[in-house]
Design a protein around this motif. Structure first.
Motif, PDB file in Angstrom:
ATOM      1  N   THR A 296       0.851  -1.206   0.000  1.00 10.83           N
ATOM      2  CA  THR A 296       0.000   0.000   0.000  1.00 10.83           C
ATOM      3  C   THR A 296       0.877   1.243   0.000  1.00 10.83           C
ATOM      4  N   GLU A 297       0.344   2.298  -0.575  1.00 13.79           N
ATOM      5  CA  GLU A 297       1.067   3.567  -0.630  1.00 13.79           C
ATOM      6  C   GLU A 297       0.043   4.702  -0.609  1.00 13.79           C
ATOM      7  N   PRO A 298       0.109   5.601   0.364  1.00 10.91           N
ATOM      8  CA  PRO A 298      -0.836   6.730   0.401  1.00 10.91           C
ATOM      9  C   PRO A 298      -0.398   7.822  -0.579  1.00 10.91           C
ATOM     10  N   THR A 299      -1.394   8.548  -1.100  1.00 17.13           N
ATOM     11  CA  THR A 299      -1.079   9.724  -1.924  1.00 17.13           C
ATOM     12  C   THR A 299      -0.761  10.886  -0.989  1.00 17.13           C
ATOM     13  N   ARG A 300       0.349  11.571  -1.256  1.00 16.99           N
ATOM     14  CA  ARG A 300       0.825  12.624  -0.344  1.00 16.99           C
ATOM     15  C   ARG A 300       0.721  14.033  -0.954  1.00 16.99           C
ATOM     16  N   GLY A 301       0.183  14.115  -2.147  1.00 16.35           N
ATOM     17  CA  GLY A 301       0.124  15.423  -2.795  1.00 16.35           C
ATOM     18  C   GLY A 301       1.396  15.682  -3.584  1.00 16.35           C
ATOM     19  N   TYR A 302       1.382  16.827  -4.287  1.00 13.04           N
ATOM     20  CA  TYR A 302       2.527  17.169  -5.134  1.00 13.04           C
ATOM     21  C   TYR A 302       2.655  18.689  -5.165  1.00 13.04           C
ATOM     22  N   ARG A 303       3.837  19.168  -4.789  1.00 12.72           N
ATOM     23  CA  ARG A 303       4.091  20.606  -4.693  1.00 12.72           C
ATOM     24  C   ARG A 303       3.039  21.252  -3.797  1.00 12.72           C
ATOM     25  N   ASP A 304       2.282  22.246  -4.328  1.00 10.01           N
ATOM     26  CA  ASP A 304       1.295  22.899  -3.471  1.00 10.01           C
ATOM     27  C   ASP A 304      -0.058  22.201  -3.476  1.00 10.01           C
ATOM     28  N   TYR A 305      -0.175  21.091  -4.253  1.00  8.93           N
ATOM     29  CA  TYR A 305      -1.422  20.305  -4.237  1.00  8.93           C
ATOM     30  C   TYR A 305      -1.403  19.432  -2.983  1.00  8.93           C
ATOM     31  N   PRO A 306      -2.382  19.570  -2.090  1.00  8.87           N
ATOM     32  CA  PRO A 306      -2.334  18.892  -0.789  1.00  8.87           C
ATOM     33  C   PRO A 306      -2.664  17.406  -0.850  1.00  8.87           C
ATOM     34  N   GLY A 307      -3.310  16.949  -1.917  1.00  4.58           N
ATOM     35  CA  GLY A 307      -3.695  15.544  -1.986  1.00  4.58           C
ATOM     36  C   GLY A 307      -5.032  15.276  -1.331  1.00  4.58           C
ATOM     37  N   LEU A 308      -5.621  14.125  -1.679  1.00  6.19           N
ATOM     38  CA  LEU A 308      -6.945  13.761  -1.172  1.00  6.19           C
ATOM     39  C   LEU A 308      -6.898  12.662  -0.102  1.00  6.19           C
ATOM     40  N   GLY A 309      -5.700  12.177   0.249  1.00  5.25           N
ATOM     41  CA  GLY A 309      -5.607  11.126   1.264  1.00  5.25           C
ATOM     42  C   GLY A 309      -5.960   9.745   0.736  1.00  5.25           C
ATOM     43  N   TRP A 310      -5.916   9.592  -0.599  1.00  8.61           N
ATOM     44  CA  TRP A 310      -6.186   8.266  -1.149  1.00  8.61           C
ATOM     45  C   TRP A 310      -5.040   7.304  -0.798  1.00  8.61           C
ATOM     46  N   THR A 311      -5.355   6.018  -0.889  1.00  7.54           N
ATOM     47  CA  THR A 311      -4.352   4.964  -0.699  1.00  7.54           C
ATOM     48  C   THR A 311      -4.421   4.011  -1.879  1.00  7.54           C
ATOM     49  N   VAL A 312      -3.270   3.780  -2.487  1.00  7.83           N
ATOM     50  CA  VAL A 312      -3.174   2.816  -3.581  1.00  7.83           C
ATOM     51  C   VAL A 312      -2.703   1.481  -3.002  1.00  7.83           C
ATOM     52  N   ALA A 313      -3.404   0.408  -3.338  1.00  6.18           N
ATOM     53  CA  ALA A 313      -3.036  -0.942  -2.887  1.00  6.18           C
ATOM     54  C   ALA A 313      -2.902  -1.849  -4.105  1.00  6.18           C
TER      55      ALA A 313
END
Length: 602
Positions: A296-313
């Motif tokens: 599993t790997e959570p999405t952490r955002g990119y640059r100033d994009y904060p991300g949605l807290g999704w998790t890829v499995a």
């Protein structure tokens, strides 16, 4: 104490006689042929080695393959999470760039121009379902496709949050567009909201630009990864989970189900450390009892994009992922069994080649034990067998030399004994010559005893003092008293007597014959003597000989008032030599003598 002649007897060394004297264990071990023993040993060694090797290879290969698959899944999820974050960052930047355009900021720009800007954005990235621009009160002024213009969205989250700063909202079902934009595949329209504030040239709040991003773009991105990975490792599945664990994309059995935290925690970390929220793991999932390898790997955002807290499995059935290890273990086991069988057959063949000289050596030892000449052994390349054969030849030469020496010694002893007996007889004859009456009778009795002793010695001499047969001893003693008829009968099995017993029994029978010839059944023509004997079963290595002398048809018998020399010699002197006892009875119809002797069982 045994005589020198008895000590010179050959030691029985025949395998059967030796085995009869061995102390057998409580549970006798099975005796197997050398060929079978070696074949079983090589086969067992091969099978055990194969099983141990298969277990070791299976364990090490399983661990390595688990780590390899886990590393691939971990790399895949990290790459997928970065891809999603970068994709959302581009859309995030699209909305902010559009919010800074003068066409949307200036209040005097025609509505058609504003709509044209939104249309160009949707054309550039078709995953947008709709882009819209609202006024400061939340009423939609223009859209990219003309839908929903004039609608009030002032209460929506993206408008409220987009008034202050750039906003991104999680996946949700479309509300206003669901009926206006039905999906071709029949699935409900799901959107991701993006918004940014639009400021007028004077810095006042002019409205919000919002984009409803069709969720299908993320699902298609995941599907593309799955197709690429399936070519490398079939059976791999990619899941996308919302911040609260809701399955946004994945197998139909799990879609829109919220996974419990223990599922993503797994039961074992593939790196060998403690389980954690990230990194490759193994464990069960709600849709299947069999364990999965997954990362599993959570999405952490990119640059100033904060991300949605999704998790890829990314997961794969452990049994399917480790199938190559099982196939390898089976191949090793099968190959090992084939090698073990080949080794057993080779051992069988080699043991057959080895058993022939060993059997020849055993036959040599058997011939040596029986005193037979040794055969010439065939040459062999096995040094130990050759040395054993040479040792047997040396033993045979030594035994022949000892046997020759023993025979010379026994012959010399026999010669001297005969000379001694002859000398004693000559002394007796010369000493008692000219005597008459009772003295002459005593001389004759003494000479008779010497002759009986000499006769017994003759029998033992013929047998090299190895013993004498019972029937031969009886016949030799009785021969002088059976002249002119057969007044004496004998009945019983033959028995091998040791020298001491043979001498003692010969002297006893001589005394009985002499007494019967003078006073008993052998002194008259109608008299008869019957000698019968029987042999008991072995007990403790000893057999009991029971011999009976019985006289009939002779003069009436009366018990003597005193015991003569002959009776005392039988009952007292010779009983010790017989290893038993002797008793003489005097019934009226004839003398009866019972002799019991102990004889070592052959």
């Amino acid at each position: 104490m045994p005589t020198d002649a008895e000590l010179a007897q050959p030691i029985p060394s025949h395998t059967g006689a030796f085995a009869a004297r061995r102390v057998h264990p409580r549970w006798p071990l099975p005796v197997l042929p050398l060929r079978l023993l070696l074949a079983l040993a090589f086969g067992t060694l091969g099978i055990v080695s194969t099983l141990v090797l298969a277990l070791l290879v299976h364990g090490q290969a399983t661990a390595r393959l688990e780590e390899e698959v886990g590393a691939q899944l971990d790399e895949l999820t990290a790459h997928m999470a970065r891809t999603l974050d970068q994709g959302m960052f581009e859309r995030w930047r699209d909305v902010q760039v559009a919010a800074a355009l003068d066409t949307l900021r200036a209040p005097d720009v025609p509505l058609s121009a504003k709509r044209a800007v939104l249309e160009r954005l949707q054309t550039t990235y078709p995953a947008y379902s709709i882009l819209l621009f609202t006024d400061a009160r939340g009423r939609i002024v223009a859209t990219s496709n003309g839908l929903l213009e004039g609608a009030d969205v002032g209460a929506r989250d993206y408008f409220q949050a987009g008034r202050e700063r750039p906003f991104v909202g999680d996946v949700h079902d479309a509300q206003l567009l669901a009926k206006l934009m039905p999906q071709a595949n029949g699935e409900p329209l799901r959107l991701v909201d993006l918004a940014a504030p639009v400021l007028a040239p004077d810095g006042t709040f002019a409205g919000v630009i919002a984009a409803h991003l069709d969720w299908a773009w993320a699902r298609n991105a995941v599907a593309d990864f799955e197709r690429t990975l399936t070519r490398q490792r079939a059976g791999t599945e990619i899941l996308l989970l919302a911040r609260d664990g809701l399955v946004l994309h994945g197998p139909p059995e799990l879609l829109r189900r919220r996974l419990p935290p223990q599922t993503l925690a797994g039961t074992r970390h593939l790196g060998g450390g403690a389980t954690s929220s990230i990194g490759p793991k193994i464990g069960p999932w709600p849709d299947q009892a069999a364990p999965f390898l997954f990362a599993t790997e959570p999405t952490r955002g990119y640059r100033d994009y904060p991300g949605l807290g999704w998790t890829v499995a990314a997961r794969i059935d452990a049994g399917r992922a480790l199938a190559p290890v099982r196939d390898l273990s089976k191949a090793i086991t099968f190959s090992g069994l084939v090698v073990a069988l080949a080794g057993s057959l080779l051992a069988w063949w080699l043991a057959g080649r080895l058993a022939r000289p060993l059997n020849a050596v055993c036959a040599q030892a058997d011939r040596l034990g029986r005193g037979e000449p040794l055969a010439v052994l065939a040459p062999t390349v096995v040094r130990e067998i050759r040395e054993i054969g040479q040792a047997l030849d040396a033993s045979a030469r030594e035994l022949r030399q000892r046997e020759t020496a023993r025979r010379l010694l026994v012959d010399e002893l026999n010669h001297r004994v005969k000379n001694t007996l002859a000398t004693v007889q000559s002394f007796a004859f010369q000493s008692f010559r000219g005597l008459d009456g009772a003295a002459a009778r005593q001389r004759q009795a003494f000479e008779g005893r010497l002759l009986a002793l000499s006769a017994a010695h003759n029998i033992l001499t013929r047998e090299h003092w190895a013993g004498a047969g019972l029937i031969a001893v009886v016949e030799e003693v009785l021969r002088p008293f059976q002249v002119g008829g057969t007044p004496i009968s004998m009945s019983g099995p033959d028995l091998r007597l040791p020298p001491r017993v043979a001498l003692g029994l010969g002297m006893v029978l001589h005394e009985l014959c002499t007494n019967a010839a003078k006073h008993g059944a052998l002194s008259v023509s109608d008299g008869r003597v019957a000698i019968t004997w029987r042999v008991g079963a072995p007990e403790g290595g000893v057999r009991r000989l029971h011999l009976v002398w019985r006289e009939t048809g002779g003069p009436p018998v009366a018990a003597p008032t005193r015991r003569g020399f002959g009776s005392r010699l039988i009952e007292r002197g010779l009983s010790a030599e017989l290893g038993g006892h002797a008793r003489i009875d005097f019934p009226v119809d004839g003398v009866v003598c019972e002799i019991v002797s102990s004889v070592e069982a052959a």
